[in-house]
Design a protein around this motif. Structure first.
Motif, PDB file in Angstrom:
ATOM      1  N   HIS A 325       0.824  -1.201   0.000  1.00 52.22           N
ATOM      2  CA  HIS A 325       0.000   0.000   0.000  1.00 52.22           C
ATOM      3  C   HIS A 325       0.861   1.256   0.000  1.00 52.22           C
ATOM      4  N   ILE A 326       0.351   2.285  -0.652  1.00 56.32           N
ATOM      5  CA  ILE A 326       0.986   3.596  -0.692  1.00 56.32           C
ATOM      6  C   ILE A 326      -0.003   4.617  -0.155  1.00 56.32           C
ATOM      7  N   LEU A 327       0.462   5.460   0.755  1.00 54.78           N
ATOM      8  CA  LEU A 327      -0.357   6.543   1.286  1.00 54.78           C
ATOM      9  C   LEU A 327       0.092   7.847   0.636  1.00 54.78           C
ATOM     10  N   SER A 328      -0.862   8.622   0.136  1.00 54.00           N
ATOM     11  CA  SER A 328      -0.536   9.911  -0.478  1.00 54.00           C
ATOM     12  C   SER A 328      -1.345  11.010   0.195  1.00 54.00           C
ATOM     13  N   ARG A 329      -0.754  12.202   0.246  1.00 51.87           N
ATOM     14  CA  ARG A 329      -1.428  13.345   0.854  1.00 51.87           C
ATOM     15  C   ARG A 329      -1.493  14.484  -0.158  1.00 51.87           C
ATOM     16  N   ASP A 330      -2.693  14.909  -0.500  1.00 49.51           N
ATOM     17  CA  ASP A 330      -2.868  16.150  -1.243  1.00 49.51           C
ATOM     18  C   ASP A 330      -3.447  17.183  -0.278  1.00 49.51           C
ATOM     19  N   TYR A 331      -3.817  18.342  -0.769  1.00 50.54           N
ATOM     20  CA  TYR A 331      -4.221  19.395   0.155  1.00 50.54           C
ATOM     21  C   TYR A 331      -5.505  19.047   0.913  1.00 50.54           C
ATOM     22  N   ILE A 368      -2.844  27.602   0.603  1.00 53.18           N
ATOM     23  CA  ILE A 368      -3.246  26.489  -0.265  1.00 53.18           C
ATOM     24  C   ILE A 368      -2.035  25.745  -0.816  1.00 53.18           C
ATOM     25  N   PHE A 369      -0.859  26.370  -0.714  1.00 47.92           N
ATOM     26  CA  PHE A 369       0.371  25.736  -1.200  1.00 47.92           C
ATOM     27  C   PHE A 369       1.148  25.040  -0.083  1.00 47.92           C
ATOM     28  N   ASP A 370       0.594  24.990   1.128  1.00 51.04           N
ATOM     29  CA  ASP A 370       1.256  24.294   2.225  1.00 51.04           C
ATOM     30  C   ASP A 370       1.418  22.814   1.911  1.00 51.04           C
ATOM     31  N   LYS A 371       2.573  22.268   2.289  1.00 51.50           N
ATOM     32  CA  LYS A 371       2.890  20.868   1.992  1.00 51.50           C
ATOM     33  C   LYS A 371       2.821  20.050   3.280  1.00 51.50           C
ATOM     34  N   PHE A 372       1.731  19.323   3.452  1.00 49.52           N
ATOM     35  CA  PHE A 372       1.550  18.493   4.652  1.00 49.52           C
ATOM     36  C   PHE A 372       2.105  17.095   4.402  1.00 49.52           C
ATOM     37  N   GLU A 373       2.772  16.554   5.403  1.00 46.39           N
ATOM     38  CA  GLU A 373       3.294  15.197   5.315  1.00 46.39           C
ATOM     39  C   GLU A 373       2.273  14.201   5.851  1.00 46.39           C
ATOM     40  N   CYS A 374       2.538  12.920   5.607  1.00 42.39           N
ATOM     41  CA  CYS A 374       1.654  11.855   6.095  1.00 42.39           C
ATOM     42  C   CYS A 374       2.510  10.709   6.606  1.00 42.39           C
ATOM     43  N   CYS A 375       1.909   9.807   7.374  1.00 50.40           N
ATOM     44  CA  CYS A 375       2.637   8.656   7.888  1.00 50.40           C
ATOM     45  C   CYS A 375       1.666   7.522   8.183  1.00 50.40           C
ATOM     46  N   VAL A 383      -3.421   5.638   9.768  1.00 53.22           N
ATOM     47  CA  VAL A 383      -2.670   6.657   9.040  1.00 53.22           C
ATOM     48  C   VAL A 383      -2.847   7.987   9.769  1.00 53.22           C
ATOM     49  N   ALA A 384      -1.930   8.921   9.535  1.00 52.07           N
ATOM     50  CA  ALA A 384      -2.001  10.216  10.219  1.00 52.07           C
ATOM     51  C   ALA A 384      -1.456  11.306   9.320  1.00 52.07           C
ATOM     52  N   THR A 385      -1.945  12.512   9.530  1.00 48.82           N
ATOM     53  CA  THR A 385      -1.448  13.682   8.818  1.00 48.82           C
ATOM     54  C   THR A 385      -1.795  14.931   9.608  1.00 48.82           C
ATOM     55  N   GLY A 386      -1.179  16.053   9.248  1.00 49.92           N
ATOM     56  CA  GLY A 386      -1.369  17.289   9.986  1.00 49.92           C
ATOM     57  C   GLY A 386      -2.391  18.210   9.348  1.00 49.92           C
ATOM     58  N   SER A 387      -2.713  19.291  10.090  1.00 49.08           N
ATOM     59  CA  SER A 387      -3.681  20.270   9.627  1.00 49.08           C
ATOM     60  C   SER A 387      -3.330  21.620  10.242  1.00 49.08           C
ATOM     61  N   TYR A 388      -4.292  22.532  10.254  1.00 48.94           N
ATOM     62  CA  TYR A 388      -4.076  23.865  10.812  1.00 48.94           C
ATOM     63  C   TYR A 388      -4.431  23.900  12.298  1.00 48.94           C
TER      64      TYR A 388
END
Length: 482
Positions: A325-331, A368-375, A383-388
């Motif tokens: 599996h691959i996890l991807s993060r878009d905006y 809108i151009f912020d680059k959030f990572e994922c794990c 799965v987890a990712t960040g926000s504001y």
């Protein structure tokens, strides 16, 4: 493709209907490094820009915008005199939560100026990657926009003279002889015998230096190319992907992230600004212009807008430990892909859907151009990712899971926690794609708190074997466990 941790968990859920999905985790605060006081201004150079656990999970590295790399080491596993993995195998009860301590830091990069391109190269650390340890030394790669550095960090014994057969009348604070000619008392009969001064280990200091070892390769990616490097050869790389058109006016997409397969050294995945993930096989050709697999979600009819391509750009991809599996993060979302099924993601987790009405504002302030990572968790179950507002989201991706938790990077992570509606169960291998939605209130979370777009949690990492997350809120490193 061989299945392992994540695949095993999925198989267990689908094979036995009576075994339900794991329950939602209760996250607790563990530690904070660099906590700032109320009203304290954060210096730009102190903001954390990269986080990475090593393969064992016993070491953690962070990089910041000032070009520094800071290392932390785990301490709670050392108290028993045996590794945590062995304790788990012996079914030894471990009551303590993960604890880390500061180990060392070093200046990895300095600001530069590219005179050829008339471009200023900032010292900000973009990525850190751990390499295999050898002889109790730690090896890691760090990079800014221009230069990749390979470091060896090891302990160096510092020795000092502690005993001599002369009696100095006066010594300085560190014990060294102040003036041998004037202050040493020599008996009238002379010194009967001379002996070597006693040298003892005074302290242990951490030394970091650039170092090469053999047998390792890694990839680096910029907007247009992916290069393959050997750690033994610092002045030469092999270009394996090149998306630069003959005429730059024809450029329609750029490379945004690249990641090696965890077990197959010939397989590589990279993402693009158009929202696609490509899988390439290095055995096919020297220059991998053609992909082995393409993963992208078809655009819904009538949904296109000015912001469509911007929010579709993938900022980060990660392989699950099972390699399947691959996890991807878009905006807007997190997407989980099965590399054996390229018709679409097996799961989509909504992260910023509530911000859709505010895309115009986000474009105006560049958020809108912020680059959030994922794990992903080590077992592939979450799965987890960040926000504001320094929030991060944790989603369950095991078959039938309805877990969707919002946590704040603070000493009380559950302060903004809200109950989310349960969602239909499904298997990772199901063709039907499931959309999981979070809170829908524009400009505010479910508790009515307005979002702070200046406080963004871009970087986080999941411990490779335990439910422990490290995340960066400005210059502070927060750690949580469940």
């Amino acid at each position: 493709m061989n299945g392992c941790n994540g695949g095993g968990g999925g198989g267990g859920g689908s094979g036995g209907g009576e075994v339900g999905p794991p329950g939602a985790l209760e996250w607790k605060f563990s530690q904070v490094f660099g906590e700032r006081a109320a009203g304290e201004e954060v210096q730009e150079v102190d903001i954390i820009s990269a986080i990475e656990f090593d393969k064992s999970g016993d070491h953690l590295a962070t990089g910041d915008r000032g070009g520094r790399v800071v290392l932390f080491e785990r301490t709670d596993t050392k108290d028993h005199g045996v590794s945590r993995r062995n304790l788990e195998r012996m079914n030894f009860p471990i009551g303590r939560h993960p604890e880390f301590r500061y180990k060392t830091e070093f200046q990895s990069h300095e600001p530069e100026f590219d005179y050829l391109k008339s471009l200023e190269i900032e010292e900000k650390i973009n990525k850190i990657r751990w390499c295999q340890t050898a002889n109790s030394a730690l090896f890691l790669l760090s990079t800014n926009d221009k230069t990749i550095k390979f470091w060896k960090v090891h302990e160096k014994k510092v020795k000092k003279i502690t005993d001599m057969n002369v009696a100095p009348r006066e010594t300085v604070g560190n014990g060294s002889i102040h003036s041998l000619s004037n202050d040493v008392a020599i008996p009238p009969e002379g010194i009967p015998s001379l002996r070597l001064p006693v040298v003892t280990t005074h302290e242990t200091s951490q030394v970091a230096r650039c170092r090469r070892v053999d047998g390792e390769t890694f990839v680096s990616a910029d907007d247009l190319r992916i290069n393959l490097w050997n750690l033994e050869i610092s002045n030469q790389s092999f270009n394996i992907v090149d998306v630069k058109p003959q005429n730059m006016e024809d450029l329609t997409e750029v490379i945004t992230s690249a990641e090696f397969h965890p077990t197959h050294c010939n397989t590589l995945a990279y993402s693009s600004s158009k929202g696609s993930v490509r899988l390439i096989d290095l055995r096919q050709s020297a220059l991998c212009d053609t992909h082995a697999q393409l993963f992208e979600e078809p655009e819904a009819p009538g949904s296109r807008s000015f912001f469509t391509e911007i929010i579709a750009s993938i900022s980060d991809i990660k392989f699950a430990n099972d390699g399947r599996h691959i996890l991807s993060r878009d905006y807007m979302t997190l997407k989980l892909w099965d590399i054996n099924m390229n018709s679409g993601p097996v799961a989509t987790f909504q992260v910023h859907e509530h911000l859709r009405p505010r895309l115009c504002d986000l474009y105006e302030n560049d958020s809108i151009f912020d680059k959030f990572e994922c794990c992903l968790s080590g077992d592939g179950q979450r799965v987890a990712t960040g926000s504001y507002s320094n929030l991060f989201r944790v989603f369950g991706c095991a078959p039938g899971s309805t877990e969707a938790t919002s946590l704040e990077a603070s000493k009380n992570p559950m302060r903004r926690q809200v109950q989310t509606p349960s969602r239909p169960a499904r298997s990772l291998s199901s063709i039907t794609r499931v959309v999981r939605r979070g809170t829908e209130s524009p400009g505010a979370d479910a508790n009515g708190n307005s979002f702070d777009f200046t406080s963004k949690l871009l970087h986080l990492a999941w411990h490779p074997t335990e439910n422990s997350i490290a995340c960066a809120a400005a210059n502070s490193l927060y750690m949580y466990y469940a």
